[in-house]
Motif scaffolding. Structure first.
Motif, PDB file in Angstrom:
ATOM      1  N   VAL A   1       2.045   1.733  -3.565  1.00 35.45           N
ATOM      2  CA  VAL A   1       0.970   2.202  -4.445  1.00 35.45           C
ATOM      3  C   VAL A   1       0.704   3.688  -4.207  1.00 35.45           C
ATOM      4  CG1 VAL A   1      -1.498   2.006  -4.945  1.00 35.45           C
ATOM      5  CG2 VAL A   1      -0.104  -0.062  -4.755  1.00 35.45           C
ATOM      6  N   ASP A   2       0.643   4.093  -2.959  1.00 39.07           N
ATOM      7  CA  ASP A   2       0.375   5.502  -2.654  1.00 39.07           C
ATOM      8  C   ASP A   2       1.457   6.418  -3.218  1.00 39.07           C
ATOM      9  OD1 ASP A   2      -2.033   5.101  -1.344  1.00 39.07           O
ATOM     10  OD2 ASP A   2      -1.114   4.906   0.635  1.00 39.07           O
ATOM     11  N   VAL A   3       2.727   6.077  -2.961  1.00 40.73           N
ATOM     12  CA  VAL A   3       3.788   6.956  -3.456  1.00 40.73           C
ATOM     13  C   VAL A   3       3.890   6.850  -4.986  1.00 40.73           C
ATOM     14  CG1 VAL A   3       5.065   6.940  -1.278  1.00 40.73           C
ATOM     15  CG2 VAL A   3       5.664   5.290  -3.067  1.00 40.73           C
ATOM     16  N   GLY A   4       3.540   5.690  -5.543  1.00 43.53           N
ATOM     17  CA  GLY A   4       3.548   5.545  -6.999  1.00 43.53           C
ATOM     18  C   GLY A   4       2.545   6.465  -7.662  1.00 43.53           C
ATOM     19  N   ILE A   5       1.361   6.576  -7.086  1.00 44.10           N
ATOM     20  CA  ILE A   5       0.370   7.515  -7.613  1.00 44.10           C
ATOM     21  C   ILE A   5       0.894   8.946  -7.475  1.00 44.10           C
ATOM     22  CG2 ILE A   5      -1.943   8.476  -7.266  1.00 44.10           C
ATOM     23  CD1 ILE A   5      -2.833   5.650  -6.408  1.00 44.10           C
ATOM     24  N   GLY A   6       1.507   9.229  -6.339  1.00 43.83           N
ATOM     25  CA  GLY A   6       2.094  10.553  -6.138  1.00 43.83           C
ATOM     26  C   GLY A   6       3.164  10.871  -7.170  1.00 43.83           C
ATOM     27  N   PHE A   7       4.013   9.874  -7.482  1.00 43.47           N
ATOM     28  CA  PHE A   7       5.057  10.085  -8.488  1.00 43.47           C
ATOM     29  C   PHE A   7       4.462  10.413  -9.854  1.00 43.47           C
ATOM     30  CE2 PHE A   7       8.060   7.026  -6.062  1.00 43.47           C
ATOM     31  CZ  PHE A   7       8.566   8.079  -5.318  1.00 43.47           C
ATOM     32  N   GLN A   8       3.388   9.715 -10.245  1.00 44.42           N
ATOM     33  CA  GLN A   8       2.787   9.975 -11.556  1.00 44.42           C
ATOM     34  C   GLN A   8       2.145  11.358 -11.601  1.00 44.42           C
ATOM     35  OE1 GLN A   8       3.013   8.095 -14.492  1.00 44.42           O
ATOM     36  NE2 GLN A   8       2.273  10.087 -15.196  1.00 44.42           N
ATOM     37  N   LEU A   9       1.504  11.754 -10.505  1.00 43.50           N
ATOM     38  CA  LEU A   9       0.933  13.092 -10.442  1.00 43.50           C
ATOM     39  C   LEU A   9       2.038  14.153 -10.561  1.00 43.50           C
ATOM     40  CD1 LEU A   9      -1.719  12.562  -7.632  1.00 43.50           C
ATOM     41  CD2 LEU A   9      -2.184  13.002 -10.053  1.00 43.50           C
ATOM     42  N   LYS A  10       3.175  13.872  -9.934  1.00 44.01           N
ATOM     43  CA  LYS A  10       4.294  14.809 -10.040  1.00 44.01           C
ATOM     44  C   LYS A  10       4.799  14.870 -11.474  1.00 44.01           C
ATOM     45  CE  LYS A  10       8.825  16.024  -8.285  1.00 44.01           C
ATOM     46  NZ  LYS A  10       9.916  15.767  -7.331  1.00 44.01           N
TER      47      LYS A  10
ATOM     48  N   ALA B   1       1.776  11.628   1.729  1.00 46.20           N
ATOM     49  CA  ALA B   1       1.537  11.596   3.175  1.00 46.20           C
ATOM     50  C   ALA B   1       0.916  10.276   3.602  1.00 46.20           C
ATOM     51  CB  ALA B   1       0.647  12.770   3.586  1.00 46.20           C
ATOM     52  N   LYS B   2      -0.053   9.791   2.818  1.00 43.03           N
ATOM     53  CA  LYS B   2      -0.666   8.491   3.115  1.00 43.03           C
ATOM     54  C   LYS B   2       0.381   7.395   3.083  1.00 43.03           C
ATOM     55  CE  LYS B   2      -4.318   7.303   0.817  1.00 43.03           C
ATOM     56  NZ  LYS B   2      -5.248   7.188  -0.339  1.00 43.03           N
ATOM     57  N   GLY B   3       1.272   7.441   2.111  1.00 40.56           N
ATOM     58  CA  GLY B   3       2.308   6.426   2.008  1.00 40.56           C
ATOM     59  C   GLY B   3       3.235   6.434   3.207  1.00 40.56           C
ATOM     60  N   PHE B   4       3.711   7.607   3.592  1.00 36.77           N
ATOM     61  CA  PHE B   4       4.627   7.678   4.733  1.00 36.77           C
ATOM     62  C   PHE B   4       3.941   7.258   6.032  1.00 36.77           C
ATOM     63  CE2 PHE B   4       7.277  10.757   2.158  1.00 36.77           C
ATOM     64  CZ  PHE B   4       8.363   9.903   2.071  1.00 36.77           C
ATOM     65  N   GLU B   5       2.645   7.525   6.122  1.00 40.19           N
ATOM     66  CA  GLU B   5       1.903   7.077   7.301  1.00 40.19           C
ATOM     67  C   GLU B   5       1.895   5.551   7.376  1.00 40.19           C
ATOM     68  OE1 GLU B   5      -2.610   7.485   9.181  1.00 40.19           O
ATOM     69  OE2 GLU B   5      -1.917   8.898   7.651  1.00 40.19           O
ATOM     70  N   ARG B   6       1.719   4.908   6.234  1.00 38.45           N
ATOM     71  CA  ARG B   6       1.746   3.439   6.208  1.00 38.45           C
ATOM     72  C   ARG B   6       3.134   2.919   6.574  1.00 38.45           C
ATOM     73  NH1 ARG B   6      -3.057   1.930   3.666  1.00 38.45           N
ATOM     74  NH2 ARG B   6      -3.824   3.329   2.036  1.00 38.45           N
ATOM     75  N   LEU B   7       4.175   3.570   6.060  1.00 42.86           N
ATOM     76  CA  LEU B   7       5.537   3.150   6.372  1.00 42.86           C
ATOM     77  C   LEU B   7       5.811   3.278   7.860  1.00 42.86           C
ATOM     78  CD1 LEU B   7       8.341   2.231   5.419  1.00 42.86           C
ATOM     79  CD2 LEU B   7       8.905   4.640   5.002  1.00 42.86           C
ATOM     80  N   GLY B   8       5.314   4.340   8.462  1.00 44.14           N
ATOM     81  CA  GLY B   8       5.538   4.547   9.883  1.00 44.14           C
ATOM     82  C   GLY B   8       4.926   3.466  10.751  1.00 44.14           C
ATOM     83  N   ALA B   9       3.850   2.836  10.277  1.00 45.17           N
ATOM     84  CA  ALA B   9       3.154   1.818  11.064  1.00 45.17           C
ATOM     85  C   ALA B   9       3.772   0.438  10.935  1.00 45.17           C
ATOM     86  CB  ALA B   9       1.686   1.759  10.632  1.00 45.17           C
TER      87      ALA B   9
ATOM     88  N   ASP C   1       0.830  -1.213   0.000  1.00 43.69           N
ATOM     89  CA  ASP C   1       0.000   0.000   0.000  1.00 43.69           C
ATOM     90  C   ASP C   1       0.862   1.260   0.000  1.00 43.69           C
ATOM     91  OD1 ASP C   1      -2.313  -1.521   0.002  1.00 43.69           O
ATOM     92  OD2 ASP C   1      -2.564  -1.450   2.178  1.00 43.69           O
ATOM     93  N   PHE C   2       1.965   1.226   0.742  1.00 40.37           N
ATOM     94  CA  PHE C   2       2.913   2.338   0.737  1.00 40.37           C
ATOM     95  C   PHE C   2       3.417   2.597  -0.680  1.00 40.37           C
ATOM     96  CE2 PHE C   2       7.652   3.098   0.959  1.00 40.37           C
ATOM     97  CZ  PHE C   2       7.592   4.459   1.180  1.00 40.37           C
TER      98      PHE C   2
ATOM     99  N   LEU D   1      14.594   3.488   3.767  1.00 41.85           N
ATOM    100  CA  LEU D   1      13.536   3.510   2.754  1.00 41.85           C
ATOM    101  C   LEU D   1      12.862   4.872   2.694  1.00 41.85           C
ATOM    102  CD1 LEU D   1      11.898   2.045   0.625  1.00 41.85           C
ATOM    103  CD2 LEU D   1      10.499   1.044   2.444  1.00 41.85           C
ATOM    104  N   ARG D   2      12.661   5.482   3.855  1.00 42.57           N
ATOM    105  CA  ARG D   2      12.036   6.811   3.894  1.00 42.57           C
ATOM    106  C   ARG D   2      12.921   7.845   3.191  1.00 42.57           C
ATOM    107  NH1 ARG D   2       8.303   9.143   7.164  1.00 42.57           N
ATOM    108  NH2 ARG D   2       8.280   7.345   8.563  1.00 42.57           N
ATOM    109  N   THR D   3      14.221   7.802   3.460  1.00 44.41           N
ATOM    110  CA  THR D   3      15.149   8.758   2.862  1.00 44.41           C
ATOM    111  C   THR D   3      15.203   8.589   1.348  1.00 44.41           C
ATOM    112  OG1 THR D   3      16.498   8.794   4.874  1.00 44.41           O
ATOM    113  CG2 THR D   3      17.549   9.563   2.837  1.00 44.41           C
ATOM    114  N   PHE D   4      15.228   7.335   0.891  1.00 45.10           N
ATOM    115  CA  PHE D   4      15.271   7.074  -0.546  1.00 45.10           C
ATOM    116  C   PHE D   4      13.996   7.569  -1.214  1.00 45.10           C
ATOM    117  CE2 PHE D   4      14.565   4.119  -4.177  1.00 45.10           C
ATOM    118  CZ  PHE D   4      15.629   4.541  -4.963  1.00 45.10           C
ATOM    119  N   THR D   5      12.855   7.321  -0.600  1.00 40.73           N
ATOM    120  CA  THR D   5      11.581   7.773  -1.167  1.00 40.73           C
ATOM    121  C   THR D   5      11.527   9.292  -1.233  1.00 40.73           C
ATOM    122  OG1 THR D   5      10.490   5.816  -0.243  1.00 40.73           O
ATOM    123  CG2 THR D   5       9.068   7.611  -0.970  1.00 40.73           C
ATOM    124  N   GLN D   6      12.008   9.962  -0.180  1.00 45.22           N
ATOM    125  CA  GLN D   6      12.020  11.427  -0.181  1.00 45.22           C
ATOM    126  C   GLN D   6      12.937  11.963  -1.263  1.00 45.22           C
ATOM    127  OE1 GLN D   6       9.940  13.314   2.000  1.00 45.22           O
ATOM    128  NE2 GLN D   6      10.470  14.768   0.385  1.00 45.22           N
TER     129      GLN D   6
END
Length: 325
Positions: free
Chosen positions: A200-209, A294-302, A197-198, A313-318
């Motif tokens: 997928v969320d960041v993947g959608i964010g990447f495409q929007l960017k 934000a949704k993706g990072f929230e999932r990663l945090g859990a 889910d993390f 992983l967080r640093t690489f994604t950022q």
């Protein structure tokens, strides 16, 4: 041992790719595979497999072949997508169907899909679950591509339709890459699902960017023509949102440019971008993009993994979020 060095992990991937054997004869079948795999790319998906694996275990080199299965599959989809799009270039070089021909590209792509399965065969963990997850991802990518082609001929596409399309076409493979790493490490199903889910969320964010940069990016940094989506009438989030929110006058201007087959490219980009500016499309796209990040990072945090491992992983994604190309 575990490494937090992105370049070191990429080095492992590229070194193993350089040693990869796909087959020898007939050369016309296998040379196109070696060609497309040699064109480079960010190797994002296998990197995510290794980083996800490292959340739970050390020695990422033990699952290199499985990580490369995702990269081989990704390039298989690119080879076939290029045929469907009649694209002349891939990463600045001739596409396979241009360098050889479409029939060869189709057949070589088919072998790449077979190779992806072969690379998964010795996976640690539950092979049946891994193959089932891979099959679901692969079918989703095909569904997304078909939706994208359908959109070219539909007079109206909703925001929800578009987000679902990019989820399937682009984001599910990022999600599967992270899910696969967790599955290979023997993580709990709930952790594998959270990582999926993390992704997928960041993947959608990447495409929007990517949609946003196509209009508002710096061409020197973006690496391709700014305004290309506007010129091709591509149904991006920006265009769909503008059509939804435009007043009658703005809608008339947009409709005019969407209907033209012969036009001045600079004028079209300028006038459509001006409508986007009037409506506030840039800000709306940024808000939607950041909502998914934000949704993706929230999932990663859990996820139940050591904080220092999650930080890699967080640093690489950022870092990927902050890139401008």
């Amino acid at each position: 041992m575990m490494t937090n060095d992105f370049k070191a992990l990429a080095g492992l991937i590229n070194n193993r790719l350089s040693q990869m054997s796909y087959g020898n004869q007939p050369i016309e079948l296998y040379e196109p595979i070696r060609y497309i795999m040699s064109l480079g790319g960010k190797r994002l998906r296998p990197l995510l497999v290794l980083m996800s694996y490292q959340l739970f275990k050390d020695n990422p080199e033990e699952v290199l072949d499985q990580a490369l299965a995702v990269e081989v599959f990704h390039n298989f989809t690119l080879m076939h997508d290029d045929i469907m799009d009649d694209a002349p270039l891939r990463r600045g070089q001739q596409t396979v169907h241009e360098k050889w021909n479409s029939n060869t590209a189709i057949l070589s792509g088919d072998v790449m899909l077979v190779k992806a399965y072969d690379l998964l065969m010795d996976s640690p963990g539950n092979l049946k679950d891994i193959i089932r997850a891979f099959n679901a991802c692969a079918a989703g990518v095909c569904e997304g591509q078909q939706f994208d082609m359908n959109f070219e001929h539909l007079p109206q596409v909703t925001e929800a339709d578009y987000l679902n399309m990019i989820r399937l076409k682009t984001a599910v493979l990022l999600g599967f890459s992270l899910e696969l790493g967790a599955m290979l490490a023997g993580a709990k199903p709930s952790e594998s699902k959270a990582l999926y889910d993390f992704g997928v969320d960041v993947g959608i964010g990447f495409q929007l960017k990517d949609d946003l940069l196509d209009v508002y990016g710096d061409q020197k940094k973006f690496g391709k023509q700014v305004g290309g989506d506007i010129l091709s009438n591509k149904k991006t989030f920006l265009l769909l949102k503008a059509l939804e929110l435009a007043n009658p006058t703005q809608l008339q201007v947009l409709s005019h440019w969407l209907s033209q087959t012969s036009f001045d490219a600079n004028q079209k980009v300028k006038e459509v971008t001006a409508i986007y500016d009037q409506i506030g499309i840039k800000e709306l796209t940024l808000a939607k993009m950041n909502e998914y990040f934000a949704k993706g990072f929230e999932r990663l945090g859990a996820i139940d993994a050591a904080p220092e491992r999650k930080e890699v992983l967080r640093t690489f994604t950022q870092y990927l979020i902050d890139r401008e190309k």
